[in-house]
Design an enzyme around this catalytic site. Structure first.
Site, short mmCIF file in Angstrom:
data_model
loop_
_atom_site.label_atom_id
_atom_site.label_comp_id
_atom_site.label_asym_id
_atom_site.label_seq_id
_atom_site.Cartn_x
_atom_site.Cartn_y
_atom_site.Cartn_z
N HIS A 1 53.50 30.27 37.16
CA HIS A 1 52.40 29.33 37.01
C HIS A 1 52.91 27.89 37.00
CE1 HIS A 1 49.19 27.34 34.42
NE2 HIS A 1 48.52 27.78 35.46
N HIS B 1 48.57 19.63 39.63
CA HIS B 1 47.52 20.47 39.06
C HIS B 1 46.15 19.80 39.05
CE1 HIS B 1 45.02 22.25 35.84
NE2 HIS B 1 45.42 23.36 36.42
CA CA Z 1 46.30 26.81 39.61
#
Ligand code: CA
Length: 343
Positions: free
Chosen positions: A29, A71
């Site tokens: 992630h 992000h």
């Molecule tokens: Ca994402």
């Protein structure tokens, strides 16, 4: 022990990894974001080395339409933009990647995520703020890094790009999906034989990517914890058995928030929803987000309990984790005893 088992064991010992179909996928992630500032090339290289199966890229556009790996559409929580380009602040007080050209964006220093108002780090125990030098990278730079590492290590780590806020980008006059898809194809990610899952939170865009833009690779519909997305996506309807069957016409899988799969009682007992079994019945794989061993879900007693709930009890097919090494260690040997970070 037959030959196949021996071969499997040798591969395991060699750290080559297990075939994707034999165990759930470990998706790094934002890279190894538990250890290095998210989405930096260093975080991606480290996640590759820790044994991730896939590395995630969140994508937004620059003013000159270059997809970069960040992000948020904002820059002020992971860079020094407020100091370097104070005049670019919009009326809402935020700084947007879309307001800087790539040349300008490259002048920013990236740091561990912090609260733009207070300056405090979001995760106190992670990489120290302002330390070492990191820069924003383009999608192309990251793909070259991953493909280079795949070549030099002999591994085949995949990519997991997310189209961020396509509706907002288009309202600003920039069609992000139309720019990203050809770039992925140029780097060999275009079909379901390629190690790539494309993901998005907006239902209309997921449909458009498949039906209008002709994406033939894996496609994952992300599902928020909230009932409705900012773009109008109705996640409550989508998560019903009928909604999932409808979604399966365009998508290969769902990427739900952890809370839609498991919650914990006051006694610390896990309660599992029907979402994973309903998704499987509709033919969808389930890649949930996000395992953070330094920020467990409410009332979840331990990182071990979290992994057991998601994998053993709910049966998910993959997970986005900030801690690639921890999740991978648990998956390879769930009964071998917990590594330090799992305790
Ligand atoms: Ca994402």
């Amino acid at each position: 022990m037959n030959l196949k088992n021996i071969l499997g064991l040798l591969l395991l010992v060699a750290g080559v990894g297990v075939a994707a179909e034999s165990r759930p996928l470990v998706i790094a992630h934002r890279g190894a974001s538990g250890y290095l500032p998210e989405h930096t090339l260093a975080a991606k290289a480290y996640a590759h080395a820790l044994g991730a199966d896939f590395l995630e890229q969140d994508l937004v556009l620059t003013k000159d339409d270059v997809p970069v790996v960040l992000h948020d559409i904002y820059l002020d929580t992971v860079t020094d933009v407020a100091m370097r380009f104070p005049e670019r602040k919009r009326a809402d007080g935020r700084f947007y990647a879309l307001d800087l050209t790539l040349v300008e964006l490259k002048q920013l220093r990236v740091t561990e995520r912090f609260n733009a108002k207070t300056g405090a780090p979001v995760f106190a125990g992670r990489f120290p703020a302002g330390q070492a030098e990191f820069r924003v990278s383009t999608l192309e730079e990251e793909l070259q890094l991953i493909q280079g590492l795949n070549r030099s290590t002999g591994r085949s780590v995949g990519i997991y790009p997310e189209i961020k806020q396509p509706q907002w980008h288009r309202a600003q006059g920039h069609d992000i999906s139309k720019i990203v898809l050809p770039l992925l194809a140029r780097y060999g990610y275009a079909t379901k034989n390629d190690a790539c899952f494309l993901q998005c939170f907006e239902e209309a865009e997921v449909k458009r990517i498949r039906r209008e833009l002709g994406w033939q690779g894996h496609l994952v519909m992300l599902i928020e914890a909230s009932a409705q997305g900012a773009d109008g996506t109705n996640f409550t309807t989508m998560c019903t058995p009928a909604g999932l069957r409808e979604l399966a016409k365009v998508a290969d899988g769902i990427g739900p928030s952890l809370g839609r799969i498991a919650t914990w009682t006051d006694k610390g007992e896990a309660k599992i929803s029907n979402l994973v079994s309903d998704a499987h019945a509709a033919g969808l794989v389930v890649h949930a987000y996000t395992i953070r061993v330094d920020e467990l879900p409410k009332r979840c007693p331990s990182a071990v309990a979290l992994h057991i709930a998601l994998f053993t009890m709910a049966g998910i097919d993959g997970v986005f984790t900030d801690f690639t090494d921890v999740t991978r260690a648990w998956l390879l040997a769930p009964h071998a005893g917990a590594p330090a970070r799992l305790k």
